[in-house]
Design a protein around this motif. Structure first.
Motif, short mmCIF file in Angstrom:
data_model
loop_
_atom_site.label_atom_id
_atom_site.label_comp_id
_atom_site.label_asym_id
_atom_site.label_seq_id
_atom_site.Cartn_x
_atom_site.Cartn_y
_atom_site.Cartn_z
N THR A 23 -0.68 -2.44 5.18
CA THR A 23 -1.43 -3.47 4.46
C THR A 23 -0.55 -4.68 4.17
OG1 THR A 23 -0.86 -2.59 2.29
CG2 THR A 23 -2.86 -1.76 3.26
N ASN A 57 4.07 3.02 6.43
CA ASN A 57 3.03 3.79 7.11
C ASN A 57 1.68 3.10 7.14
OD1 ASN A 57 4.93 6.10 5.83
ND2 ASN A 57 4.01 6.77 7.74
N CYS A 58 1.36 2.31 6.12
CA CYS A 58 -0.04 1.88 5.99
C CYS A 58 -0.30 0.48 6.55
CB CYS A 58 -0.52 1.98 4.55
SG CYS A 58 -0.06 0.60 3.49
N GLN A 106 -1.10 1.03 11.35
CA GLN A 106 -1.80 0.58 10.15
C GLN A 106 -2.96 1.51 9.84
OE1 GLN A 106 -1.00 -3.39 12.00
NE2 GLN A 106 -1.97 -4.06 10.09
N ILE A 107 -3.24 1.65 8.56
CA ILE A 107 -4.30 2.57 8.15
C ILE A 107 -5.44 1.80 7.51
CG2 ILE A 107 -4.89 4.46 6.59
CD1 ILE A 107 -1.97 5.40 6.83
N GLY A 159 0.76 -1.25 0.00
CA GLY A 159 0.00 0.00 0.00
C GLY A 159 0.78 1.29 0.00
N CYS A 160 2.04 1.32 0.48
CA CYS A 160 2.65 2.65 0.57
C CYS A 160 4.15 2.74 0.36
CB CYS A 160 2.31 3.28 1.91
SG CYS A 160 3.23 2.65 3.32
N ASP A 161 4.93 1.73 0.54
CA ASP A 161 6.40 1.79 0.38
C ASP A 161 7.13 2.37 1.58
OD1 ASP A 161 6.91 0.69 -2.09
OD2 ASP A 161 6.63 2.58 -3.17
N THR A 162 6.42 2.99 2.52
CA THR A 162 7.12 3.75 3.56
C THR A 162 6.79 3.27 4.97
OG1 THR A 162 5.35 5.39 3.35
CG2 THR A 162 7.42 5.88 2.23
#
Lengths: 792, 165
Positions: free
Chosen positions: B46, B43-44, B131-132, B38-41
């Protein structure tokens, strides 16, 4: 029932409306969903896009030779290559054009410049580094307020005779009538209210797999799209592909929120690549690409004004809006509504006049504008009116709840035509407001706040009352690129009484596979687990415009109910033959027809289904089979509403805002599945906390996007969000066949003003009447120091 | 280079590039697409998988770093046709909508419950705060994990070998 049909803890399994576990869940909780990036086809290649590092620059030259020499690269395509095929530009959903790949110049940072197709995704990315582009800098237009200045560079010099950055002017309401009221009003309050640029940022980014079958020319496109049918038609128009040779499949979609409505250059690139190379091609954005180049939302600078009597009777609302549409006008809104449904900025109040004047301009930023669960700009409209009403309450030193209650449109005024021409279908606002206040313990909260203020503590209570306008829309008024906003639905009852219903809309998490089975179940008495919902595949569903603007239930839900009634009408005729009575002598008992006065004499819908397909004659004029198809053209929009109350505490030493409570009372008319409705509301409330306190896509003066990762673009987590307190009232829509109004975006529309109103209310001891989102700790701190600056 | 690890109780041995991310190894090479990206960083979340029982973001972990370790993905949560109570809880409490963040959320919840069978709401929120979720607003995810805590069987499932922890 299949082995994987979810079983609720209780025995309650409604045949129709009620709390029902979702049919989607068994695959998703096992990791067995099928998202676009999960698709692997034999021989599939990977596409990556080279993007501009500059916001505004002329392309002098592109050297792709080194990239082409990469051993795993199959093709490198530039704008010039596409131009040779007439494919360098494509239409946007607003009748503008957008570059698929830049040919003359780049117009926003991260605009698409070239693409590489390679054997694997790592090699495709590697090869991007080998393309050398020589750019010639042009001063970018970043400050929307300066876009129309005389000496400003013209961004869209690709358009004939374009000499400025103007897109359109738009107005609604009566300017003279409104001015007359403002001139004589006791109280006039004005405020500049900004809704900054934000981004829907669904957890799954955008992407597709394009597969052109060489011999037949058949294109199959697995795509992250909320509107598969509309996309198919646009591809037919853009690429000149015959529409019957295009199949768009939207498999499981990892959230959309409007971000997956537009057609992005990446989709077109993947189609072209597959067409040229003859192999399947996958394109998936990374997170940065999603945030910096795909459909943003909002970006309105609004001058708001409200006129009232000194007793607090609101007389008129007026606004002047400057709209930043980015480098291409890519707004996805009905053609006659360039500002979406912003015209409902009159809110939930009975006004004497209203007027809005708007100017939309180009800037060197990514295109978009209508996204993030905004119901076609109603987020902006509701934020404006609910913020300016609070400003009025501040000036009158009146409780904001009392001010709203005093001015609501009354139940006997519905259908109510607003001063900007919108006809609200039904509403009963005061009970919703009272219910929210009761759930919150409003009077007690105000007492607590007064005590805290004595002690120097900062507590705020914010209210918002919104009226939404969803379910676009009546085709006499509403179309996108000439496609009327009606939706088809097809229902087939199989011989054994199991059913399949085919929708033109497409879930991105809203639970269509469950709720649409419930709508059919409610109408025909077949249990939802016996009803398969097919959607997101243009070859297997009837035409319609897709899922956005909270339109699935109001439009497609109506289609599902009506097609089921059509099937039921046929079933009734067949039942009359089976029971040897006239149609008029039958009564419907949700699942069976029985003879009036003789309930023992009955046939179930399953019996009828077998008869419809079986041996023996049917009544005169009745064909075999039990199925129907319709296309539903809504008579009007539906107008859900709600009352929200947010309670915040602010640490005076650090300016950190804690959302302590959030109470949401929603009225979406008839409820199909209360569990799913609650979920839709919760998600939107979190969006509201995010936009009010954290989220913003900003730019530096050179046009560098500063929100290009989830480290920079902050989205709320479980720590910034409270345990939501939800309630509801039910005021059915009079024109919708089941009285449902739609709920997908209500909370995203209603929650930002509630949160901002709460924060501003907490800051009242500092003499603060307004502060702009996002109210991050640093911006709240500056506000407390008297240094509040607009975010744009 | 060659990498060997245990994934959902199965030993795998594969040839990879040293730079391959674990998320791509799991998804593209092993075909276990329940783990999302989901994000590469980081942060998310998934992409969260369990490595030796600990939640790890596989988008910022090299596949090589998981060599010799025990990796668990969402596909390993259901054992012999029995759903993990966390999976059941997410269905019962509407803890998912689009389902994209769900595998990562569920694995973090599993790790949490293995360490703390009766977490408070505050502890649950802290545990999933890396997680987002863009759909649920988190309340129903918290309820789902509470449901799972209340329905844990005597033998804690969800470790890679299915044994009690």
């Amino acid at each position: 029932m299949t082995a994987t049909e979810p079983q609720a803890e209780t025995d309650e399994r409604p045949i129709g409306f009620g709390r029902l576990l979702r049919k989607e869940d068994p695959r998703l909780i096992r990791g067995m969903g099928n998202f676009v990036d999960d698709i692997q086809l034999p021989g599939m290649l990977h596409l990556a896009i080279l993007r501009s590092p500059m916001a505004h620059a002329r392309i002098v030259s592109i050297d792709k030779s080194a990239a082409e020499a990469h051993p795993k690269v199959v093709a490198v395509i530039t704008g010039e290559d596409l131009a040779a095929q007439g494919l360098a530009w494509m239409p946007t959903l607003s009748n503008d054009v957008q570059a698929v790949l830049a040919t003359d110049k780049v117009r926003f940072q991260h605009q698409e410049v070239a693409f590489v197709v390679a054997e694997d995704r790592y090699s495709a990315r590697d090869a991007l580094e080998l393309i050398i582009v020589d750019y010639e800098w042009i001063d970018p237009v970043i400050d929307v307020r300066k876009a129309m200045d005389a000496d400003t560079p013209v961004i869209r010099d690709d358009l004939d005779d374009k000499t400025d950055n103007h897109i359109f002017d738009w107005e609604t309401g009566d300017a003279a009538e409104t001015e007359a009221i403002f001139a004589s009003a006791d109280v006039v309050v004005s405020e500049e209210i900004i809704y900054p640029r934000v981004h829907p940022a669904p957890m799954e980014t955008c992407g597709c797999v394009a597969d052109v079958e060489r011999v037949s020319g058949q294109l199959t496109l697995w795509s992250t799209t909320q509107a598969p049918h509309a996309h198919r038609t646009v591809y037919a128009l853009v690429a000149g592909l015959p529409e019957h040779k295009i199949r768009v499949i939207a498999p499981d979609i990892g959230g959309g929120f409007g971000n997956k409505v537009p057609i992005y250059p990446g989709y077109v690139c993947a189609i072209v690549a597959s067409l040229v190379i003859g192999k399947p091609v996958k394109w998936m954005e990374d997170r940065t690409e999603n945030l910096v180049s795909t459909g943003f939302a909002r970006d309105y600078v609004m001058q708001g004004e409200i006129a009232a009597t000194k007793e607090g009777k609101i007389l008129a609302v007026r606004t002047n809006v400057l709209a930043d549409h980015g480098a291409f006008n890519g707004v996805a809104a009905p053609v006659k509504y360039p500002a979406g449904f912003f015209g409902v900025f009159t809110g939930s109040y009975d006004l004497e006049a209203a007027y809005c004047k708007m100017q939309a301009v180009y800037t060197n930023k990514a295109p978009g504008g209508v996204a993030y669960a905004c119901s076609f700009r109603i987020t902006e409209a509701v934020y404006l009116v609910e913020r300016i009403v609070d400003c009025l309450a501040y000036e009158l030193d009146m409780d904001p709840a009392e001010l709203r209650l005093k001015n609501f449109i009354q139940p006997d005024q519905f259908p109510y035509e607003t001063k900007t021409g919108w006809v609200y279908d039904s509403g009963d606002y005061e009970p919703a407001m009272r219910k929210a206040m009761e759930m919150a313990g409003y009077d007690e909260l105000r007492r607590e706040q007064a005590e805290k203020r004595e002690k120097g503590e900062l507590m705020g209570i914010g209210l918002a009352f919104f009226t939404e306008a969803v379910g676009a829309g009546p085709r006499k008024d509403m179309d996108i690129l000439g496609l009327g906003m009606a939706d088809g639905c097809e229902l087939r009852i199989h011989p054994t009484g199991k059913a399949v219903v085919r929708l033109s809309v497409k879930t991105q998490g809203q639970g269509h596979e469950t709720t649409f089975a419930q709508i059919v179940a409610e109408e025909i008495g077949i249990p939802p687990e016996d009803i398969e919902v097919i959607h997101g595949d243009t070859d297997n569903t009837p035409f319609g415009l897709g899922t956005y603007g909270s339109r699935s239930t109001p439009v497609s839900g109506a289609a599902a109910a009506l097609v089921t009634r059509k099937v039921r009408d046929k079933a009734q005729i067949i039942a009359s033959g089976m029971l040897e009575v006239s149609v008029a002598d039958l009564e419907w008992n949700k699942g069976s027809f029985s003879v009036k006065g003789d309930p023992e004499k009955s046939v179930t819908i399953q019996d009828i289904a077998m008869k419809a397909h079986g041996a023996g004659d049917l009544p005169d004029g009745i064909e075999g089979g039990l199925e129907a198809q319709i296309c539903y053209n809504p008579e009007n929009l539906t107008y859900p509403f709600g009352a929200y109350i947010c309670v915040v505490d602010i640490d005076p030493g650090t300016a950190v805002v804690k959302v302590r409570r959030f109470i949401a009372v929603d009225d979406c008319g008839t409820q199909i599945n209360p569990m799913i409705i609650e979920g839709q509301v919760h998600g939107g409330l979190a969006d509201g906390v995010g936009m009010a306190m954290m989220e913003m896509i900003s730019f530096d003066e050179d046009g560098n996007c500063l929100g290009g990762s989830l480290m920079d673009y902050l989205i709320p987590t479980a720590l910034e969000t409270p345990d939501w307190e939800t309630g509801h009232t039910v005021t059915p829509s009079p024109h919708h066949p089941i009285g449902a109004k739609g709920i997908g975006e209500s909370a995203t529309v209603g929650s930002p003003p509630a949160v901002v109103n709460a924060i501003v209310d907490a800051l009242k001891p500092y003499g603060i009447r307004h502060a702009d989102m996002p109210l991050t700790p640093s911006r709240v701190w500056e506000t407390m120091q008297g240094n509040h600056t607009p975010p744009i | 280079m060659q990498v060997d690890m245990t994934v959902n109780g199965q030993e795998v041995s594969e040839e990879i590039e040293p730079r391959h991310l674990l998320v791509h190894f799991i998804r593209d090479q092993l075909g276990l697409t329940g783990t999302h990206w989901g994000c590469d960083t980081s942060n998310c979340g998934t992409c969260v998988v369990l490595i030796d029982g600990e939640p790890v973001k596989s988008c910022t972990t090299l596949a090589a770093m998981a060599g010799g370790h025990d990796v668990q993905t969402v596909e390993g949560m259901e054992v012999d046709g029995e759903l993990d109570p966390v999976q059941e809880g997410f269905m019962q409490c509407h803890g998912l909508q689009c389902g994209f963040c769900t595998p990562g959320m569920m694995l973090t919840a599993r790790a949490l419950l293995n360490n703390d069978p009766n977490p408070t709401e505050e502890v649950i929120r802290e545990a999933i705060s890396g997680q987002i979720c863009r759909c649920t607003g988190y309340s129903t995810i918290v309820r789902s994990i509470q449901w799972a805590a209340a329905h844990e069987s005597a033998v804690t499932v969800g470790t890679s070998n299915g044994s009690a922890s």
